[in-house]
Structures are given as C-alpha cells and as structure tokens.
Design a protein around this motif. Structure first.
Motif, mmCIF file in Angstrom:
data_model
loop_
_atom_site.group_PDB
_atom_site.id
_atom_site.type_symbol
_atom_site.label_atom_id
_atom_site.label_comp_id
_atom_site.label_asym_id
_atom_site.label_seq_id
_atom_site.Cartn_x
_atom_site.Cartn_y
_atom_site.Cartn_z
ATOM 1 N N VAL A 1 0.856 -1.181 0.000
ATOM 2 C CA VAL A 1 0.000 0.000 0.000
ATOM 3 C C VAL A 1 0.898 1.238 0.000
ATOM 4 O O VAL A 1 1.956 1.222 0.646
ATOM 5 N N GLN A 2 0.447 2.276 -0.659
ATOM 6 C CA GLN A 2 1.208 3.532 -0.649
ATOM 7 C C GLN A 2 0.964 4.305 0.635
ATOM 8 O O GLN A 2 -0.129 4.225 1.227
ATOM 9 N N ALA A 3 1.959 5.021 1.049
ATOM 10 C CA ALA A 3 1.814 5.878 2.224
ATOM 11 C C ALA A 3 0.662 6.850 2.008
ATOM 12 O O ALA A 3 0.501 7.407 0.922
ATOM 13 N N GLY B 1 -9.009 -9.350 17.629
ATOM 14 C CA GLY B 1 -8.340 -8.143 17.187
ATOM 15 C C GLY B 1 -7.037 -8.434 16.483
ATOM 16 O O GLY B 1 -6.863 -9.508 15.889
ATOM 17 N N TRP B 2 -6.129 -7.454 16.560
ATOM 18 C CA TRP B 2 -4.897 -7.514 15.790
ATOM 19 C C TRP B 2 -3.699 -7.025 16.602
ATOM 20 O O TRP B 2 -3.804 -6.044 17.349
ATOM 21 N N TYR B 3 -2.612 -7.704 16.414
ATOM 22 C CA TYR B 3 -1.302 -7.263 16.859
ATOM 23 C C TYR B 3 -0.421 -7.203 15.616
ATOM 24 O O TYR B 3 -0.763 -7.734 14.565
ATOM 25 N N ARG B 4 0.733 -6.566 15.752
ATOM 26 C CA ARG B 4 1.673 -6.515 14.627
ATOM 27 C C ARG B 4 3.102 -6.617 15.129
ATOM 28 O O ARG B 4 3.394 -6.318 16.294
ATOM 29 N N LYS C 1 1.323 4.873 7.212
ATOM 30 C CA LYS C 1 2.671 5.398 7.248
ATOM 31 C C LYS C 1 3.650 4.251 7.032
ATOM 32 O O LYS C 1 3.313 3.078 7.253
ATOM 33 N N SER C 2 4.865 4.597 6.645
ATOM 34 C CA SER C 2 5.867 3.550 6.416
ATOM 35 C C SER C 2 6.102 2.737 7.698
ATOM 36 O O SER C 2 6.375 1.538 7.634
ATOM 37 N N GLU C 3 5.977 3.391 8.841
ATOM 38 C CA GLU C 3 6.192 2.676 10.107
ATOM 39 C C GLU C 3 5.068 1.706 10.449
ATOM 40 O O GLU C 3 5.170 0.970 11.448
ATOM 41 N N ASP C 4 4.007 1.690 9.650
ATOM 42 C CA ASP C 4 2.957 0.684 9.840
ATOM 43 C C ASP C 4 3.327 -0.639 9.177
ATOM 44 O O ASP C 4 2.612 -1.637 9.327
ATOM 45 N N THR C 5 4.419 -0.637 8.427
ATOM 46 C CA THR C 5 4.874 -1.867 7.789
ATOM 47 C C THR C 5 5.200 -2.923 8.835
ATOM 48 O O THR C 5 6.004 -2.682 9.746
ATOM 49 N N ALA C 6 4.542 -4.067 8.729
ATOM 50 C CA ALA C 6 4.715 -5.126 9.715
ATOM 51 C C ALA C 6 3.928 -6.354 9.277
ATOM 52 O O ALA C 6 3.118 -6.287 8.342
ATOM 53 N N THR D 1 -0.262 -11.765 8.395
ATOM 54 C CA THR D 1 -0.344 -11.261 7.027
ATOM 55 C C THR D 1 0.489 -9.990 6.933
ATOM 56 O O THR D 1 0.422 -9.128 7.802
ATOM 57 N N LEU D 2 1.290 -9.888 5.881
ATOM 58 C CA LEU D 2 2.225 -8.794 5.743
ATOM 59 C C LEU D 2 1.558 -7.573 5.120
ATOM 60 O O LEU D 2 0.897 -7.677 4.089
ATOM 61 N N VAL D 3 1.765 -6.439 5.765
ATOM 62 C CA VAL D 3 1.364 -5.155 5.203
ATOM 63 C C VAL D 3 2.636 -4.340 4.998
ATOM 64 O O VAL D 3 3.395 -4.108 5.951
ATOM 65 N N THR D 4 2.857 -3.910 3.766
ATOM 66 C CA THR D 4 4.022 -3.103 3.431
ATOM 67 C C THR D 4 3.549 -1.754 2.928
ATOM 68 O O THR D 4 2.787 -1.685 1.959
ATOM 69 N N VAL D 5 3.981 -0.695 3.599
ATOM 70 C CA VAL D 5 3.595 0.658 3.214
ATOM 71 C C VAL D 5 4.798 1.304 2.540
ATOM 72 O O VAL D 5 5.866 1.475 3.162
ATOM 73 N N SER D 6 4.631 1.663 1.290
ATOM 74 C CA SER D 6 5.730 2.276 0.534
ATOM 75 C C SER D 6 5.633 3.795 0.613
ATOM 76 O O SER D 6 4.547 4.371 0.493
ATOM 77 N N SER D 7 6.778 4.418 0.813
ATOM 78 C CA SER D 7 6.784 5.888 0.932
ATOM 79 C C SER D 7 7.112 6.549 -0.398
ATOM 80 O O SER D 7 7.429 5.876 -1.364
#
Length: 114
Positions: free
Chosen positions: A11-13, A34-37, A85-90, A108-114
């Motif tokens: 996902v884009q920032a 819920g969710w942890y990362r 945000k990029s720091e949400d990548t986890a 499940t991997l979420v990658t945030v690109s800046s």
C-alpha cells in the motif's frame, strides 16, 4: 480456535487497506478478537482489539487512523487502516481469546511504501 486472516499487501503511504480475520466453527464463546503486529527487529505490539461487549482497545500509534470492528454472527474481525505510514509496515496477526486461552492467526504482511 483456528483464525484465518486475509488482506494486506503493498500500500502507498497515505493510503488505506483492510484486514479481515474469521474464526473457524469452534470459535464460539470468543471474548476478544483483534490484531497485533510485529515489525522486523521489534516485539509484537497491540494494534486494536474489540471485546464481546464492544469495548475497543487501540495502540497509541494507530489511534485515529485505524478502526476495528466485529461481526459476531460471522465470527469475523476487521481492521480498517487509513492514513498509512511507512512505520505501519509489519506482519499483522489476528488475535482471539476464548475461555482464558489466547489464539493467533498465521500473520499477514502489510508493506507501506513511501
């Protein structure tokens, strides 16, 4: 309780995405979902949870940006993630508690690109 997560990816920032997690048939009497990362080199941290009475709990870093919801009939929890945000990548892990025990999904991997 078997937990099956879906969603994530690249996902884009500034963008949004959604994660969903469904508990298997033996998911009756789940109290919290819920969710942890966990990002590389860090400990697993709280993202958001919702109890069976509707009480929510959010990590400080995601308050105001992420929303957790549950469909009790479908034994599903959803995490709507916005203003990423990029720091949400986890790797995001679905989480549930039932009768005093804790259960985790596969991540499940979420990658945030800046």
């Amino acid at each position: 309780v078997q937990l099956q997560a879906s969603g994530g990816g690249l996902v884009q920032a500034g963008g949004s995405t959604r994660l969903s997690c469904t508990a298997a048939e033996n998911g009756a009497m789940i109290h919290v979902m819920g969710w942890y990362r966990q990002a590389p080199g860090t400990e697993r941290e709280l993202v958001a949870t919702m109890s069976s009475d509707g009480t929510t709990n959010y990590g400080e870093d995601v308050k105001g940006r992420f929303t957790v919801s549950r469909d009790y009939a479908q034994r599903m929890v959803t995490l709507q993630m916005s203003s990423l945000k990029s720091e949400d990548t986890a790797v995001y892990y679905c989480y549930a508690t039932r009768l005093g025990r804790t259960f985790w999904g596969q991540g499940t991997l979420v990658t945030v690109s800046s």
